[in-house]
Motif scaffolding. Structure first.
Motif, short mmCIF file in Angstrom:
data_model
loop_
_atom_site.label_atom_id
_atom_site.label_comp_id
_atom_site.label_asym_id
_atom_site.label_seq_id
_atom_site.Cartn_x
_atom_site.Cartn_y
_atom_site.Cartn_z
N ASP A 1 0.81 -1.22 0.00
CA ASP A 1 0.00 0.00 0.00
C ASP A 1 0.85 1.27 0.00
O ASP A 1 0.44 2.29 -0.56
N ILE A 2 2.00 1.22 0.66
CA ILE A 2 2.82 2.44 0.73
C ILE A 2 3.76 2.58 -0.46
O ILE A 2 4.55 3.50 -0.52
N GLY A 3 3.67 1.62 -1.40
CA GLY A 3 4.41 1.82 -2.64
C GLY A 3 5.40 0.77 -3.06
O GLY A 3 6.05 0.90 -4.10
N ALA A 4 5.55 -0.31 -2.27
CA ALA A 4 6.47 -1.37 -2.70
C ALA A 4 5.91 -2.08 -3.92
O ALA A 4 4.70 -2.27 -4.05
N ASP A 5 6.79 -2.49 -4.82
CA ASP A 5 6.38 -3.21 -6.02
C ASP A 5 6.26 -4.71 -5.79
O ASP A 5 5.51 -5.40 -6.48
N ASP A 6 7.00 -5.21 -4.81
CA ASP A 6 6.94 -6.63 -4.47
C ASP A 6 7.36 -6.79 -3.02
O ASP A 6 7.98 -5.88 -2.43
N TYR A 7 7.03 -7.93 -2.42
CA TYR A 7 7.23 -8.13 -0.99
C TYR A 7 7.53 -9.60 -0.74
O TYR A 7 6.74 -10.45 -1.12
N LEU A 8 8.67 -9.90 -0.11
CA LEU A 8 9.03 -11.28 0.21
C LEU A 8 9.29 -11.39 1.70
O LEU A 8 9.86 -10.48 2.31
N SER A 9 8.91 -12.52 2.29
CA SER A 9 9.14 -12.78 3.70
C SER A 9 10.39 -13.63 3.89
O SER A 9 10.65 -14.55 3.11
N LYS A 10 11.16 -13.35 4.93
CA LYS A 10 12.33 -14.16 5.26
C LYS A 10 11.90 -15.48 5.86
O LYS A 10 10.85 -15.55 6.50
N PRO A 11 12.68 -16.55 5.69
CA PRO A 11 13.94 -16.57 4.94
C PRO A 11 13.70 -16.53 3.43
O PRO A 11 12.80 -17.21 2.93
N VAL A 12 14.48 -15.73 2.74
CA VAL A 12 14.31 -15.54 1.31
C VAL A 12 15.32 -16.36 0.54
O VAL A 12 16.51 -16.36 0.85
N SER A 13 14.85 -17.08 -0.46
CA SER A 13 15.75 -17.76 -1.38
C SER A 13 16.36 -16.72 -2.31
O SER A 13 15.63 -16.00 -2.99
N PRO A 14 17.70 -16.59 -2.35
CA PRO A 14 18.30 -15.62 -3.26
C PRO A 14 17.89 -15.85 -4.71
O PRO A 14 17.74 -14.90 -5.47
N ARG A 15 17.68 -17.11 -5.08
CA ARG A 15 17.27 -17.39 -6.45
C ARG A 15 15.86 -16.87 -6.71
O ARG A 15 15.57 -16.31 -7.78
#
Length: 229
Positions: free
Chosen positions: A96-110
């Motif tokens: 809502d505040i403007g992020a284009d995408d959002y991922l939760s940790k733990p994040v796969s670098p790939r």
């Protein structure tokens, strides 16, 4: 000499995590700058004018949500938020505040690099990016999605990476070492036999009969390939 694809700012107060992300992004050809707090993120975003910002939410001095609000008010830079907060409300707030995408940790670098690749492609007018098809199987890298006869099949990031690699060059035989290098990258504690385990799990999900695989085929003494049909 590798062509720089994009200028990317990574803001994360965990140096090891930031460095891992940097290695993967540089492997994609990006020019990457890392900072460890929100104030530095704002300063570098304003002075360096990156194409995309990877932004951790929980950072000292200025948190990631405030950084996102400020950057979005000042520019249209692409923003991917990465956070340990996995609640749906936090995700919706970030978007809502403007992020284009959002991922939760733990994040796969790939997975992160795949999301960034898709986001940059959309921003640069590449919305019609290819979907890889083998028979009724579809591998959709921009959406990080696999479908069979229109039904979505849930894969892990590693399974998706292996399948995408094979589907991009049907008929080509990849050795375990090649698959390991291209899909696991800088993860040094992984053995080639890990690839076999992922292939077994992948076949269980995409094949009608995993014991007689139609799509992901074994080439004995060599490795694996995607069928040419």
């Amino acid at each position: 000499m590798r062509t720089v694809t994009a200028r990317i700012l990574v803001a994360d107060d965990d140096p090891k995590h930031a460095q891992l992300i940097r290695l993967y992004l540089e492997r994609e050809g990006h020019q990457v700058l890392t900072v460890g707090d929100g104030r530095a993120a704002l300063e570098q975003a304003r002075s360096r004018k990156p194409d995309l910002v990877v932004l951790d939410v929980m950072m000292p001095l200025v948190d990631g949500l405030d950084v996102c609000r400020i950057l979005r008010a000042e520019s249209d830079v692409a923003i991917v938020m990465v956070t340990a907060r996995s609640a749906e409300n936090d995700m919706l707030l970030g978007l809502d505040i403007g992020a284009d995408d959002y991922l939760s940790k733990p994040v796969s670098p790939r997975e992160l690099t795949a999301r960034i690749r898709a986001l940059l492609r959309r921003l640069r007018g590449g919305e019609t990016a290819e979907v890889l098809r083998v028979g009724e199987l579809e591998v959709d890298p921009p959406r990080f999605e696999v479908r069979r006869n229109g039904t979505v099949i849930k894969l892990t990031a590693k399974e998706f990476g292996i399948l995408e690699l094979l589907a991009r060059e049907p008929g080509r035989v990849f050795t375990r070492g090649q698959i390991l290098d291209k899909t696991f990258g800088f993860e040094n504690d992984v053995s080639e036999r890990t690839i076999d385990a992922h292939i077994v799990n992948l076949r269980r999900k995409i094949e009608e009969n995993p014991a007689e695989p139609r799509f992901v085929q074994t080439v004995y003494g060599r490795g694996y390939r995607m069928a040419e049909r």
